[in-house]
Design a protein around this motif. Structure first.
Motif, PDB file in Angstrom:
ATOM      1  N   ARG A  44      34.680  23.936 -33.636  1.00 18.65           N
ATOM      2  CA  ARG A  44      36.095  23.537 -33.633  1.00 18.65           C
ATOM      3  C   ARG A  44      36.277  22.223 -32.869  1.00 18.65           C
ATOM      4  NH1 ARG A  44      37.912  28.605 -31.320  1.00 18.65           N
ATOM      5  NH2 ARG A  44      37.587  30.121 -32.941  1.00 18.65           N
ATOM      6  N   TYR A  45      35.605  22.094 -31.730  1.00 15.99           N
ATOM      7  CA  TYR A  45      35.708  20.874 -30.927  1.00 15.99           C
ATOM      8  C   TYR A  45      35.140  19.668 -31.680  1.00 15.99           C
ATOM      9  CZ  TYR A  45      37.079  23.399 -26.664  1.00 15.99           C
ATOM     10  OH  TYR A  45      37.740  24.135 -25.719  1.00 15.99           O
ATOM     11  N   ILE A  46      34.084  19.890 -32.445  1.00 21.53           N
ATOM     12  CA  ILE A  46      33.516  18.808 -33.262  1.00 21.53           C
ATOM     13  C   ILE A  46      34.530  18.387 -34.324  1.00 21.53           C
ATOM     14  CG2 ILE A  46      31.737  18.230 -34.953  1.00 21.53           C
ATOM     15  CD1 ILE A  46      29.845  20.099 -33.317  1.00 21.53           C
ATOM     16  N   SER A  47      35.135  19.362 -34.989  1.00 21.90           N
ATOM     17  CA  SER A  47      36.126  19.070 -36.040  1.00 21.90           C
ATOM     18  C   SER A  47      37.351  18.358 -35.481  1.00 21.90           C
ATOM     19  CB  SER A  47      36.574  20.358 -36.729  1.00 21.90           C
ATOM     20  OG  SER A  47      35.506  20.930 -37.435  1.00 21.90           O
ATOM     21  N   ALA A  48      37.750  18.733 -34.253  1.00 23.89           N
ATOM     22  CA  ALA A  48      38.924  18.119 -33.630  1.00 23.89           C
ATOM     23  C   ALA A  48      38.615  16.751 -33.029  1.00 23.89           C
ATOM     24  CB  ALA A  48      39.471  19.045 -32.550  1.00 23.89           C
ATOM     25  N   HIS A  52      31.260  14.587 -29.886  1.00 23.92           N
ATOM     26  CA  HIS A  52      30.597  13.757 -30.901  1.00 23.92           C
ATOM     27  C   HIS A  52      29.346  14.476 -31.402  1.00 23.92           C
ATOM     28  CE1 HIS A  52      29.294  10.209 -33.023  1.00 23.92           C
ATOM     29  NE2 HIS A  52      28.101  10.339 -32.460  1.00 23.92           N
ATOM     30  N   ALA A  53      29.236  14.580 -32.709  1.00 25.18           N
ATOM     31  CA  ALA A  53      28.068  15.200 -33.336  1.00 25.18           C
ATOM     32  C   ALA A  53      27.703  14.401 -34.579  1.00 25.18           C
ATOM     33  CB  ALA A  53      28.367  16.648 -33.701  1.00 25.18           C
ATOM     34  N   GLU A  54      26.444  14.514 -34.957  1.00 28.65           N
ATOM     35  CA  GLU A  54      25.972  13.836 -36.161  1.00 28.65           C
ATOM     36  C   GLU A  54      25.141  14.787 -37.001  1.00 28.65           C
ATOM     37  OE1 GLU A  54      23.954  10.197 -35.369  1.00 28.65           O
ATOM     38  OE2 GLU A  54      25.667   9.329 -34.313  1.00 28.65           O
ATOM     39  N   ARG A  55      25.282  14.626 -38.302  1.00 32.44           N
ATOM     40  CA  ARG A  55      24.465  15.412 -39.230  1.00 32.44           C
ATOM     41  C   ARG A  55      23.144  14.686 -39.407  1.00 32.44           C
ATOM     42  NH1 ARG A  55      25.709  19.495 -42.435  1.00 32.44           N
ATOM     43  NH2 ARG A  55      27.929  19.193 -42.157  1.00 32.44           N
ATOM     44  N   VAL A  56      22.050  15.391 -39.155  1.00 30.82           N
ATOM     45  CA  VAL A  56      20.722  14.795 -39.223  1.00 30.82           C
ATOM     46  C   VAL A  56      20.067  15.059 -40.573  1.00 30.82           C
ATOM     47  CG1 VAL A  56      18.443  14.764 -38.146  1.00 30.82           C
ATOM     48  CG2 VAL A  56      20.468  15.028 -36.731  1.00 30.82           C
ATOM     49  N   GLY A  57      20.327  16.180 -41.151  1.00 33.88           N
ATOM     50  CA  GLY A  57      19.786  16.532 -42.460  1.00 33.88           C
ATOM     51  C   GLY A  57      20.876  17.191 -43.268  1.00 33.88           C
ATOM     52  N   PRO A  58      20.515  17.838 -44.355  1.00 37.19           N
ATOM     53  CA  PRO A  58      21.546  18.489 -45.170  1.00 37.19           C
ATOM     54  C   PRO A  58      22.279  19.608 -44.428  1.00 37.19           C
ATOM     55  CG  PRO A  58      19.347  18.893 -46.066  1.00 37.19           C
ATOM     56  CD  PRO A  58      19.184  17.970 -44.920  1.00 37.19           C
ATOM     57  N   LYS A  59      21.605  20.243 -43.470  1.00 37.04           N
ATOM     58  CA  LYS A  59      22.230  21.340 -42.727  1.00 37.04           C
ATOM     59  C   LYS A  59      22.200  21.141 -41.218  1.00 37.04           C
ATOM     60  CE  LYS A  59      21.214  24.929 -46.109  1.00 37.04           C
ATOM     61  NZ  LYS A  59      20.611  26.236 -46.317  1.00 37.04           N
ATOM     62  N   LEU A  60      21.318  20.279 -40.731  1.00 33.49           N
ATOM     63  CA  LEU A  60      21.087  20.138 -39.300  1.00 33.49           C
ATOM     64  C   LEU A  60      22.137  19.247 -38.642  1.00 33.49           C
ATOM     65  CD1 LEU A  60      19.085  20.880 -37.035  1.00 33.49           C
ATOM     66  CD2 LEU A  60      17.861  18.803 -37.593  1.00 33.49           C
ATOM     67  N   ILE A  61      22.791  19.781 -37.603  1.00 29.38           N
ATOM     68  CA  ILE A  61      23.798  19.037 -36.847  1.00 29.38           C
ATOM     69  C   ILE A  61      23.342  18.972 -35.400  1.00 29.38           C
ATOM     70  CG2 ILE A  61      26.184  19.034 -36.023  1.00 29.38           C
ATOM     71  CD1 ILE A  61      26.922  20.507 -38.609  1.00 29.38           C
ATOM     72  N   ARG A  62      23.440  17.786 -34.799  1.00 25.53           N
ATOM     73  CA  ARG A  62      23.093  17.602 -33.392  1.00 25.53           C
ATOM     74  C   ARG A  62      24.324  17.118 -32.638  1.00 25.53           C
ATOM     75  NH1 ARG A  62      19.439  20.871 -33.129  1.00 25.53           N
ATOM     76  NH2 ARG A  62      17.332  20.324 -33.713  1.00 25.53           N
ATOM     77  N   VAL A  63      24.481  17.636 -31.423  1.00 24.41           N
ATOM     78  CA  VAL A  63      25.635  17.338 -30.589  1.00 24.41           C
ATOM     79  C   VAL A  63      25.190  16.397 -29.460  1.00 24.41           C
ATOM     80  CG1 VAL A  63      27.402  18.342 -29.095  1.00 24.41           C
ATOM     81  CG2 VAL A  63      26.623  19.588 -31.112  1.00 24.41           C
ATOM     82  N   ALA A  66      26.047  13.531 -23.926  1.00 19.57           N
ATOM     83  CA  ALA A  66      27.016  12.722 -23.178  1.00 19.57           C
ATOM     84  C   ALA A  66      28.441  13.170 -23.475  1.00 19.57           C
ATOM     85  CB  ALA A  66      26.836  11.244 -23.524  1.00 19.57           C
ATOM     86  N   SER A  67      28.735  13.499 -24.729  1.00 23.09           N
ATOM     87  CA  SER A  67      30.086  13.956 -25.052  1.00 23.09           C
ATOM     88  C   SER A  67      30.349  15.347 -24.488  1.00 23.09           C
ATOM     89  CB  SER A  67      30.334  13.926 -26.562  1.00 23.09           C
ATOM     90  OG  SER A  67      29.568  14.894 -27.227  1.00 23.09           O
ATOM     91  N   LEU A  68      29.307  16.163 -24.382  1.00 23.08           N
ATOM     92  CA  LEU A  68      29.465  17.482 -23.751  1.00 23.08           C
ATOM     93  C   LEU A  68      29.771  17.331 -22.268  1.00 23.08           C
ATOM     94  CD1 LEU A  68      26.577  19.653 -25.215  1.00 23.08           C
ATOM     95  CD2 LEU A  68      29.006  19.954 -25.577  1.00 23.08           C
ATOM     96  N   ASP A  69      29.068  16.403 -21.618  1.00 21.50           N
ATOM     97  CA  ASP A  69      29.283  16.179 -20.190  1.00 21.50           C
ATOM     98  C   ASP A  69      30.673  15.616 -19.917  1.00 21.50           C
ATOM     99  OD1 ASP A  69      26.745  17.116 -19.715  1.00 21.50           O
ATOM    100  OD2 ASP A  69      25.847  15.125 -19.534  1.00 21.50           O
ATOM    101  N   ALA A  70      31.205  14.849 -20.866  1.00 19.60           N
ATOM    102  CA  ALA A  70      32.534  14.263 -20.697  1.00 19.60           C
ATOM    103  C   ALA A  70      33.651  15.244 -21.050  1.00 19.60           C
ATOM    104  CB  ALA A  70      32.651  13.012 -21.566  1.00 19.60           C
ATOM    105  N   LEU A  71      33.309  16.367 -21.642  1.00 16.20           N
ATOM    106  CA  LEU A  71      34.300  17.351 -22.062  1.00 16.20           C
ATOM    107  C   LEU A  71      34.957  17.983 -20.842  1.00 16.20           C
ATOM    108  CD1 LEU A  71      35.439  18.801 -24.572  1.00 16.20           C
ATOM    109  CD2 LEU A  71      33.700  20.541 -24.208  1.00 16.20           C
TER     110      LEU A  71
END
Length: 82
Positions: A44-48, A52-63, A66-71
């Motif tokens: 939900r936080y990624i969608s909102a 910050h997250a990026e899709r690495v492959g067709p299914k793989l998402i990495r968060v 740094a954005s977690l620490d700033a949360l």
């Protein structure tokens, strides 16, 4: 023939004693464990746009770690009501 220097020199290399480097990107499950939140909340936080997250492959998402620490915002004590 010329004289050959057979003495060896010891070179001290810097050693990192801080331990292994922290990864820059983690899985959604690892992000949830780090923040003690559910995987669903991290998604939900990624969608909102809070994390910050990026899709690495067709299914793989990495968060981003740094954005977690700033949360979140640190709270400051302003004194009690008198």
């Amino acid at each position: 023939m010329g004289k050959v220097d057979t003495s060896s020199k010891v070179v001290a290399l810097p050693i990192s004693i801080s331990g292994p480097a922290e990864p820059a990107w983690v899985s959604i499950r690892d992000a949830a464990e780090r923040k003690r939140l559910s995987v669903k909340t991290i998604r939900r936080y990624i969608s909102a746009g809070y994390i910050h997250a990026e899709r690495v492959g067709p299914k793989l998402i990495r968060v981003s770690v740094a954005s977690l620490d700033a949360l979140g915002t640190p709270l400051q004590y302003r004194g009690g009501a008198s």
